[in-house]
Motif scaffolding. Structure first.
Motif, PDB file in Angstrom:
ATOM      1  N   ASN A  65       0.820  -1.209   0.000  1.00 26.65           N
ATOM      2  CA  ASN A  65       0.000   0.000   0.000  1.00 26.65           C
ATOM      3  C   ASN A  65       0.856   1.261   0.000  1.00 26.65           C
ATOM      4  O   ASN A  65       0.604   2.216   0.741  1.00 26.65           O
ATOM      5  N   SER A  66       1.889   1.239  -0.815  1.00 29.98           N
ATOM      6  CA  SER A  66       2.749   2.405  -0.977  1.00 29.98           C
ATOM      7  C   SER A  66       3.069   2.569  -2.460  1.00 29.98           C
ATOM      8  O   SER A  66       2.868   1.647  -3.254  1.00 29.98           O
ATOM      9  N   ARG A  67       3.538   3.731  -2.813  1.00 31.42           N
ATOM     10  CA  ARG A  67       3.947   3.978  -4.191  1.00 31.42           C
ATOM     11  C   ARG A  67       5.453   4.158  -4.223  1.00 31.42           C
ATOM     12  O   ARG A  67       6.000   4.966  -3.470  1.00 31.42           O
ATOM     13  N   LEU A  68       6.114   3.398  -5.065  1.00 25.63           N
ATOM     14  CA  LEU A  68       7.559   3.517  -5.231  1.00 25.63           C
ATOM     15  C   LEU A  68       7.829   4.304  -6.512  1.00 25.63           C
ATOM     16  O   LEU A  68       7.529   3.842  -7.613  1.00 25.63           O
ATOM     17  N   CYS A  69       8.344   5.486  -6.346  1.00 24.23           N
ATOM     18  CA  CYS A  69       8.704   6.313  -7.501  1.00 24.23           C
ATOM     19  C   CYS A  69      10.138   6.786  -7.307  1.00 24.23           C
ATOM     20  O   CYS A  69      10.432   7.505  -6.347  1.00 24.23           O
ATOM     21  N   GLU A  98       0.290  11.840   0.071  1.00 23.47           N
ATOM     22  CA  GLU A  98       0.409  10.586  -0.669  1.00 23.47           C
ATOM     23  C   GLU A  98      -0.142   9.411   0.136  1.00 23.47           C
ATOM     24  O   GLU A  98      -0.801   8.518  -0.423  1.00 23.47           O
ATOM     25  N   GLN A  99       0.093   9.402   1.432  1.00 24.53           N
ATOM     26  CA  GLN A  99      -0.475   8.341   2.261  1.00 24.53           C
ATOM     27  C   GLN A  99      -1.994   8.335   2.167  1.00 24.53           C
ATOM     28  O   GLN A  99      -2.633   7.278   2.084  1.00 24.53           O
ATOM     29  N   LEU A 100      -2.582   9.529   2.147  1.00 26.31           N
ATOM     30  CA  LEU A 100      -4.043   9.633   2.052  1.00 26.31           C
ATOM     31  C   LEU A 100      -4.537   9.216   0.671  1.00 26.31           C
ATOM     32  O   LEU A 100      -5.577   8.568   0.548  1.00 26.31           O
ATOM     33  N   LEU A 101      -3.786   9.565  -0.361  1.00 27.83           N
ATOM     34  CA  LEU A 101      -4.159   9.162  -1.715  1.00 27.83           C
ATOM     35  C   LEU A 101      -4.156   7.648  -1.863  1.00 27.83           C
ATOM     36  O   LEU A 101      -5.031   7.061  -2.498  1.00 27.83           O
ATOM     37  N   VAL A 102      -3.167   7.012  -1.261  1.00 33.62           N
ATOM     38  CA  VAL A 102      -2.975   5.575  -1.435  1.00 33.62           C
ATOM     39  C   VAL A 102      -3.892   4.754  -0.532  1.00 33.62           C
ATOM     40  O   VAL A 102      -4.367   3.685  -0.926  1.00 33.62           O
ATOM     41  N   LEU A 133     -10.645   9.402   0.012  1.00 29.17           N
ATOM     42  CA  LEU A 133     -10.899  10.842   0.049  1.00 29.17           C
ATOM     43  C   LEU A 133     -10.692  11.476  -1.322  1.00 29.17           C
ATOM     44  O   LEU A 133      -9.769  11.097  -2.053  1.00 29.17           O
ATOM     45  N   GLU A 134     -11.536  12.438  -1.649  1.00 27.95           N
ATOM     46  CA  GLU A 134     -11.349  13.181  -2.886  1.00 27.95           C
ATOM     47  C   GLU A 134     -10.109  14.063  -2.768  1.00 27.95           C
ATOM     48  O   GLU A 134      -9.707  14.475  -1.673  1.00 27.95           O
ATOM     49  N   ILE A 135      -9.520  14.386  -3.911  1.00 32.28           N
ATOM     50  CA  ILE A 135      -8.284  15.168  -3.925  1.00 32.28           C
ATOM     51  C   ILE A 135      -8.477  16.518  -3.258  1.00 32.28           C
ATOM     52  O   ILE A 135      -7.608  16.994  -2.517  1.00 32.28           O
ATOM     53  N   PRO A 185      -1.772  14.240  -8.476  1.00 32.25           N
ATOM     54  CA  PRO A 185      -2.533  13.384  -7.562  1.00 32.25           C
ATOM     55  C   PRO A 185      -3.541  12.487  -8.271  1.00 32.25           C
ATOM     56  O   PRO A 185      -3.729  11.334  -7.879  1.00 32.25           O
ATOM     57  N   ASN A 186      -4.193  13.008  -9.318  1.00 28.51           N
ATOM     58  CA  ASN A 186      -5.186  12.183 -10.010  1.00 28.51           C
ATOM     59  C   ASN A 186      -4.538  10.988 -10.709  1.00 28.51           C
ATOM     60  O   ASN A 186      -5.167   9.931 -10.875  1.00 28.51           O
ATOM     61  N   GLU A 187      -3.255  11.105 -11.088  1.00 22.68           N
ATOM     62  CA  GLU A 187      -2.549   9.982 -11.707  1.00 22.68           C
ATOM     63  C   GLU A 187      -2.281   8.886 -10.678  1.00 22.68           C
ATOM     64  O   GLU A 187      -2.316   7.694 -11.006  1.00 22.68           O
TER      65      GLU A 187
END
Length: 319
Positions: A116-120, A271-275, A279-281, A308-310
């Motif tokens: 549940n994380s994004r690696l970039c 980012e934690q909230l997005l992932v 919640l809406e942006i 964020p939408n991506e």
């Protein structure tokens, strides 16, 4: 291993021929496994490889694949825009706005990436030929150990300039011929910034123990109240410092201004909230301290490399 391409084919699903989120000079792949999904891009020259990971991590996993590159690249340096994990031997956190250095010859390389994380991340893999051309001490001795030490020693002090190079690479729109020269110059810049920072560290005078503790108080206060507009006058009182000394001391300890430190904290929470939430942006923007969703999106793009939408689109692919 025959070449770098054969290594990549073991980790990705397929190459995308008709689209390329990054520069078309490189090769763009989709990665879709039980553990992660997203995109991978790389550009290879005779002296180096630049690559970009943009992956959503579905499950915790420990990876061991670096050993297979030891006969192909000599040294690897990565700038992490987003991530949650650990690199072992030596221990290095994989976290937003950090760097970690990889030694392809070390057979004990392991890393853990959390679900549940994004690696970039944007990375540079230096080939032996690069070091022979651009680093005379290596061409004389053919010994990379000192250089590896320099990369490890300087990694925490070069985050800001390297982050700018990473963003330049991510956003490059030049034609192919110009882009080749551009990428070469950016890799050389990355390398020399690292080496020079290691040399400069020999003359570095750290903060006093007392001042370091005072700046840590400021950091903790910002981390606890990141969504508020904090007056500098309040931070000066917390630090028991004048405005000038506070700015200089904070920058010296963090290699970031107070504003950059605050914005990065906000983007990491966002980012934690997005992932992890639905919640809406616009609501996430307010939660981390922005009344304007458009300004939040622009800042998020600046710090994370994507809008964020991506991120939401990538997350929704897993549902």
């Amino acid at each position: 291993m025959e070449n770098f391409e054969s290594l990549i084919n073991a980790y990705v699903s397929s190459e995308l021929k008709d689209e390329n989120y990054f520069h078309p000079l490189g090769r763009y792949y989709i990665a879709n496994t039980k553990l992660y999904n997203g995109y991978y891009w790389y550009y290879e020259s005779s002296d180096f490889i630049i690559d970009i990971h943009n992956l959503f991590i579905k499950e915790d996993f420990v990876e061991d694949g670096v050993e297979s590159m030891q006969n192909y690249v000599t040294l690897i340096s990565n700038f992490v825009m987003s991530g949650n994990g650990e690199w072992f031997n030596p221990y290095q956190s994989i976290e937003p706005f950090s760097m970690f250095v990889m030694d392809p010859s070390d057979k004990k390389n392991r890393y853990l990436i959390h679900k549940n994380s994004r690696l970039c991340l944007v990375g540079v893999k230096f080939k032996k030929s690069f070091l022979e051309k651009y680093y005379p001490p290596y061409s004389y001795s053919n010994n990379v150990d000192d250089l590896k030490d320099m990369f490890f020693q300087s990694k925490n002090s070069i985050i800001n300039p390297i982050s700018k190079i990473a963003k330049d690479i991510l956003t490059c729109k030049l034609e192919d011929t110009e882009a080749k020269l551009f990428f070469e110059e950016k890799v050389k810049e990355w390398f020399y910034i690292t080496v020079e920072a290691s040399e400069d560290s020999k003359n570095f005078k750290p903060l006093s123990t007392e001042d370091e503790k005072l700046i840590e108080n400021v950091e903790r206060y910002i981390s606890d109240h990141y969504s508020n507009n904090i007056p500098q006058s309040l931070l000066e009182k917390i630090a028991c410092m004048s405005g000038t000394k506070l700015k200089e001391s904070f920058k010296k300890k963090n290699n970031l201004s107070i504003t950059e430190f605050t914005q990065r904290k906000r983007m990491n929470i966002a980012e934690q909230l997005l992932v992890t939430t639905d919640l809406e942006i616009r609501h996430i923007a307010k939660t981390v301290g922005y009344t304007s969703a458009s300004r939040f999106s622009k800042l998020y793009k600046r710090y994370k490399g994507v809008y964020p939408n991506e991120v939401k689109i990538m997350i929704n692919l897993n549902k």
